[in-house]
Design a protein around this motif. Sequence first.
Motif, mmCIF file in Angstrom:
data_model
loop_
_atom_site.group_PDB
_atom_site.id
_atom_site.type_symbol
_atom_site.label_atom_id
_atom_site.label_comp_id
_atom_site.label_asym_id
_atom_site.label_seq_id
_atom_site.Cartn_x
_atom_site.Cartn_y
_atom_site.Cartn_z
ATOM 1 N N UNK A 90 0.836 -1.201 0.000
ATOM 2 C CA UNK A 90 0.000 0.000 0.000
ATOM 3 C C UNK A 90 0.873 1.254 0.000
ATOM 4 N N UNK A 91 1.942 1.230 0.795
ATOM 5 C CA UNK A 91 2.856 2.362 0.855
ATOM 6 C C UNK A 91 3.529 2.595 -0.493
ATOM 7 N N UNK A 98 3.179 14.229 0.663
ATOM 8 C CA UNK A 98 4.129 13.890 1.726
ATOM 9 C C UNK A 98 4.977 12.662 1.383
ATOM 10 N N UNK A 99 4.847 12.146 0.181
ATOM 11 C CA UNK A 99 5.601 10.972 -0.221
ATOM 12 C C UNK A 99 4.827 9.683 0.007
ATOM 13 N N UNK A 100 5.534 8.560 -0.166
ATOM 14 C CA UNK A 100 4.871 7.256 -0.072
ATOM 15 C C UNK A 100 4.843 6.694 1.345
ATOM 16 N N UNK A 104 1.521 6.586 6.192
ATOM 17 C CA UNK A 104 1.287 5.295 6.855
ATOM 18 C C UNK A 104 2.061 5.168 8.152
ATOM 19 N N UNK A 105 3.209 5.841 8.230
ATOM 20 C CA UNK A 105 3.932 5.863 9.499
ATOM 21 C C UNK A 105 3.075 6.505 10.580
ATOM 22 N N UNK A 106 2.427 7.630 10.232
ATOM 23 C CA UNK A 106 1.606 8.334 11.218
ATOM 24 C C UNK A 106 0.298 7.607 11.507
ATOM 25 N N UNK A 209 10.523 16.316 10.638
ATOM 26 C CA UNK A 209 11.896 16.776 10.432
ATOM 27 C C UNK A 209 12.603 16.099 9.263
ATOM 28 N N UNK A 210 11.996 15.054 8.700
ATOM 29 C CA UNK A 210 12.617 14.335 7.583
ATOM 30 C C UNK A 210 11.612 14.132 6.454
ATOM 31 N N UNK A 211 11.169 15.234 5.830
ATOM 32 C CA UNK A 211 10.172 15.118 4.761
ATOM 33 C C UNK A 211 10.735 14.367 3.561
ATOM 34 N N UNK A 212 9.844 13.722 2.831
ATOM 35 C CA UNK A 212 10.225 12.985 1.631
ATOM 36 C C UNK A 212 9.761 13.759 0.400
#
Length: 423
Positions: A90-91, A98-100, A104-106, A209-212
């Motif tokens: 899914x990711x 915000x990227x792939x 899903x992390x959040x 702090x680490x955007x994709x």
Amino acid sequence: MAPITTNTFVENAAGNDDPPAPVKGLRRLMWWIVPANLGIFLIWGAVPGILLPQQIAVLFGEENKLATYSVIATIGAFAAMVAQPIAGQISDRTRSRYGRRAPWIMLGALAGALALVGLAFASSVVGLIIAWTLVQISYNFAQGPLSAVMPDRVPLKRRGTFAALSGIGLMVGAIGGQIVGSFFFHSITLGYIVFAVFAVVILGLFVAFNPDYPSTKLEREPFSFREFLSTFWVNPVKHPDFFWAFTGRLLLYTGYFAVTGLQLYLLTDYFGVESPESVIPLLGMLSLVGIIISTLVSGPLSDKVGRRKPFVFASAAVVSLAFLLPWFWQDLNAWMIMTFIAGFGFGMFQAVDQALMSEVLPSAKSFAKDLGVVNIAATLPQTLAPGVAGAIALAFGYAALFPVAIVLGILGALAVWPIKATR
């Protein structure tokens, strides 16, 4: 030569290709991966290692605790096995500004927090099974995309160091979770809530702090149910390195966690410790010291020499020797010595394992899915091994765990030998 773009990389690259540079720089990402892994693995250390078995013992009594825990842990493990590769696929297919990975992390962290609160108030076997299964699914939906950060953003020449830092977060979380969890030995509900809040805050900060790079311009691939079913399969004939890496990790992790994952019951029933919560923090510190020393040395050293396999072989040898001690010397002192030595050995493996895995991935289009499959070999032992170990202990006694773990560790190291993508 023009720098590679995200679109070009995803469409054409494999695990042994260098990705585009991270948006905010590699140094920041490398340091942030430590607390990010810590947020998830504190839960994997505290809940199945301390809080859940103690909750079961309180609810169902000493005579039923081992069998009940084995059932709950096994069902939860299968949920984890299914969840992470699905989350990975899914990711991989997610298109967002915000990227792939970040969405899903959040979502995994937030859903996991709610599931932990539900687990805190569960009072029946069915309730515990449902809540623990939801915890497993939720945090694996966060962990799967998080594990894809390395092949997505880290160049090959820095992956040993990144893997070492990632491994520190992972193992400090897994072992530190037992230490912190022991402080909530008599306040289980509060413990669940604390770990839930911590994971949400830390993973939220990691994403912020680490955007994709946005994934909105990536081509959308049509959904195929056949492809969805292939989530759980990577062809071992077409991708033999991937198969051997998966097998090696599965065996090594299972051997290690078959012993350490049942620590609470080993302390009370095998070594006769009356107040295990007073001993667990010291044991955790001994393990952490060994892990941190070997991880900090082994990861950068593997980058310098350009080899991964020797560290895997050395790890299996050290851990196997450590497990001989409590097998032949049934004393708490033997367990303490073993804890340090086994931690040192396992740290050597953890320092290079993620780097090795990232280099055998077939395609950038499916990094998270493939890592979801291979991460079964890490997640499954940590959750399934205590249940299997409980069954072994019920049938043959606790002493039988040690020779089983030694054999599994040696077989795991041998499985890495045929890999050709890395030395």
